[in-house]
Design an enzyme around this catalytic site. Sequence first.
Site, short mmCIF file in Angstrom:
data_model
loop_
_atom_site.label_atom_id
_atom_site.label_comp_id
_atom_site.label_asym_id
_atom_site.label_seq_id
_atom_site.Cartn_x
_atom_site.Cartn_y
_atom_site.Cartn_z
N ASN A 153 0.46 -1.70 -0.24
CA ASN A 153 -0.03 -0.07 -0.07
C ASN A 153 0.89 1.54 0.02
O ASN A 153 0.49 2.45 -0.42
CB ASN A 153 -1.08 0.23 1.27
CG ASN A 153 -0.35 -0.57 2.91
OD1 ASN A 153 0.55 -1.49 2.62
ND2 ASN A 153 -0.51 0.45 3.03
N CYS A 327 -2.63 4.88 8.34
CA CYS A 327 -2.30 3.77 9.72
C CYS A 327 -1.05 4.51 10.41
O CYS A 327 -0.85 4.44 11.85
CB CYS A 327 -1.89 2.40 9.50
SG CYS A 327 -3.98 1.92 8.63
C1 LIG Z 1 -6.31 -0.41 3.96
C2 LIG Z 1 -5.62 -1.42 4.00
C3 LIG Z 1 -5.54 -2.77 5.23
C4 LIG Z 1 -6.92 -2.19 5.98
O1 LIG Z 1 -8.31 -2.68 5.39
P1 LIG Z 1 -9.25 -2.50 6.34
O2 LIG Z 1 -10.47 -2.51 5.76
O3 LIG Z 1 -9.09 -0.69 6.26
O4 LIG Z 1 -9.18 -3.09 7.38
C5 LIG Z 1 -5.30 -3.44 4.56
N1 LIG Z 1 -4.24 -3.61 3.77
C6 LIG Z 1 -3.82 -3.05 3.15
C7 LIG Z 1 -2.73 -3.56 2.37
C8 LIG Z 1 -4.84 -1.80 2.78
O5 LIG Z 1 -4.25 -0.69 1.62
#
Ligand SMILES: *Cc1c(COP(=O)(O)O)cnc(C)c1O
Length: 408
Positions: A153, A327
């Site tokens: 991400n 985060c």
């Molecule tokens: C946003 C994200 C998550 C978390 O997803 P949520 O629905 O917000 O809990 C997990 N893994 C990756 C790679 C993300 O980008």
Amino acid sequence: MSHRRVCYFDNNATTRVAPEVVEAMLPFLRDQWGNPSSAYRFGHQVAKHVATARERVAALLHAEPREIVFTSCGTESNNTAIHSALAAHPAKRHVITSAVEHSANMNYGKFLKEQGFQVTFIPVDADGLIDIHRVEKAIRPDTAIVSIMWANNETGIIFPIEELAAICRSKGVLFHTDAVQAPGKISLDARGTGVDMLSLSAHKLNAPKGIGCLYVKKHTRFHPYLIGGHQEHGRRGGTENVPYIVGFGVAAEMALSRLHHENTFVRALRDRLETQIFKLIPNVIRNGAKEPRLPNTSNLSFLMVEAEAILTQLDHVGICASSGSACTTGSLEPSHVLTAMGISAARARGSVRFSLGAETTAAEVAFLLEQLPPMIEKLRGASVQSGTAPSKSRSKEPGRLSPRSAAA
Ligand SMILES: *Cc1c(COP(=O)(O)O)cnc(C)c1O
């Protein structure tokens, strides 16, 4: 600030709910509010729409509808996959993941360690890439599961999921992938790649926050994380979130049809943004390899500047971007992803992630390219001149830089 005026370069954090998705959801908030598990038609009718959504999400993954378990989010899906593997194989107490996972996996790994399990975090190289042989060597007879993300991400780096799945299969170990960043950007073939489990989150693909799914390949031994009713074929207790599931289904269909646009138009915009930044601003370094990378993501370090200061300036003119992941923003720690790549804390603190979306326009990119170079120049000047207290001189400059005409 009106959402229409926002110039949004943070699509890896979340995405706008598509109007088509909102429309599809409304009947299930207003009129068709029955419980899909009920015996009467008022419930049955709703169950049909849940089934359709399940088919649509399955189609996005080249999976079968019964292999889809709806969850509340990507985090729950990731936690469930690892929990299930450990619960289904109680003799196996070792988990393998990578050092650059989303906090969902990083912190679950830390929790498991505290609980007496063993967790190996596979490192990455300076480009953010993973060495599959290191994963292979880390697998032990007591390894319950390997969980490695499909695409990162923060950097957009794409991992070799097919190879990783093949290694795990040959060693008889379950393989899970966090594919939350992948839909609509790269093609996802759960069956073809041979993964055992795969996580998605709907709010990363233009559906609401608070709904996701876990693909569980058929015949995989599975233990639910939420223990309750018989929903999701006993794989996840809790009454189905019908409106959100319906919205997720529509968004999944849209993501599938967006692949071409993302890999042509959006990729070209991202590349233009990056090339122009390198041309217009000195001392900028890309974090992570150029390829293999998601077509929408650009993570750049602006040396000798704090990302927080850049983001504040951008925010003044209505541009949304982020430093690493949402985060980790707010904590003063440099991103664990960039740290794992061996990037110095100073360089990591100057890193900004621009993540484009299907709706990003050439005008928005032009606006960002017009705003950013003078901001960086000013911030660098301020930090050189004022020495110990650069933040004070910064806060005196309200961002009345130019009208946001291009940000439509
Ligand atoms: C946003 C994200 C998550 C978390 O997803 P949520 O629905 O917000 O809990 C997990 N893994 C990756 C790679 C993300 O980008």
